[in-house]
Scaffold this active site. Structure first.
Site, short mmCIF file in Angstrom:
data_model
loop_
_atom_site.label_atom_id
_atom_site.label_comp_id
_atom_site.label_asym_id
_atom_site.label_seq_id
_atom_site.Cartn_x
_atom_site.Cartn_y
_atom_site.Cartn_z
N SER A 39 -51.49 -1.54 25.26
CA SER A 39 -51.25 -2.52 26.31
C SER A 39 -52.59 -3.01 26.88
CB SER A 39 -50.34 -1.91 27.39
OG SER A 39 -49.85 -2.90 28.24
N HIS A 66 -46.50 -5.87 23.86
CA HIS A 66 -45.09 -5.74 24.25
C HIS A 66 -44.31 -7.00 23.86
CE1 HIS A 66 -46.60 -2.30 26.36
NE2 HIS A 66 -47.23 -3.02 27.27
#
Length: 246
Positions: free
Chosen positions: A135, A171
């Site tokens: 991330s 994501h």
């Protein structure tokens, strides 16, 4: 040991979790793969960086707990409220893998620059220490990406370290704003062409070349994102190898 050439593993993948959340984690296939990239084997030295969430003690403790039943040698570098290593450079250059966890990529890059960590990490990368992360720990190495660093509505982040001259979407299949926002930001020129990863997928860079897409299970993919002259964005799924580790 070190990687054969400067290597970054930029992912939307991380730990395997049990039913008790962060207190019931174990290394995921992506961590084992990072050790393999470093040519370090089962006793690889991992240093974990949690600055994207402000170095909270529960996350630091959970990381050690996750690695306690492995032969990997875990350490951490914290910068809040002060560094926990007198010689940060020596500690990081002695690692096989430096793994950066998620959170606020804007805060992460800012605090690294305050401490000169960007320069040390660059030196480690060039020396063959594998740099990896999930991330925020994926976006940071790139020019930028979409981020919730500024609030729940995604915005552009364009102040990454920029060693990888691409945009990075994380994501990609896990949050509904991610795909359309990356198309928008690349289409209007805010971000350069780049790559994106579904939850569970990762990208291997050798130097600044993206050389392979991997995933910790069947299903997640990585994608190449390219802007056309008319501002439209072409999204191409990449061959994504499923990692097999026991």
């Amino acid at each position: 040991m070190t990687a054969d050439e400067p290597t970054i593993l930029a992912t939307s993948a991380g730990y395997e979790r049990g039913k008790y959340g962060i207190f019931d984690m174990r290394p995921g296939p992506i961590h084992h793969f990072a050790a393999e990239l470093a040519n370090a084997g089962e006793d690889a030295k991992f240093c974990f960086l949690h600055q994207a969430v402000g170095d909270p003690e529960n996350w630091i403790g959970a990381t050690y707990a996750a690695f306690a039943k492995t032969n990997y040698r875990a350490s951490h570098l914290q910068l809040f409220p002060m560094p926990n290593h007198e010689d940060i450079r020596t500690h990081l250059l002695d690692q096989d893998v430096i793994w950066v966890n998620g959170g606020s990529v804007a805060n992460l890059c800012a605090i690294w620059r305050v401490h000169g960590l960007d320069e040390i990490l660059y030196e480690a990368w060039q020396a063959g220490v594998v740099l990896g992360g999930v991330s925020a720990g994926s976006i940071c190495w790139h020019v930028g990406g979409s981020t919730d660093s500024y609030g729940p509505e995604l915005r552009a982040f364009t102040d990454g370290l920029g060693w990888l001259p691409y945009s990075n979407g994380v994501h990609y299949d896990g949050e509904e704003q991610r795909r359309p926002m990356m198309h928008k930001l690349i289409g209007d020129g805010t971000l350069p062409d780049g790559y994106a990863t579904d939850d569970g997928a990762g990208l291997v860079y050798r130097g600044t070349r993206m050389v392979e897409a991997v995933a910790d299970r069947e299903g997640p993919l990585a994608y190449e994102l390219r802007r056309a002259a008319d501002g439209s964005v072409t999204e191409t799924p990449l061959p994504t190898r499923v990692l097999k580790y026991q």
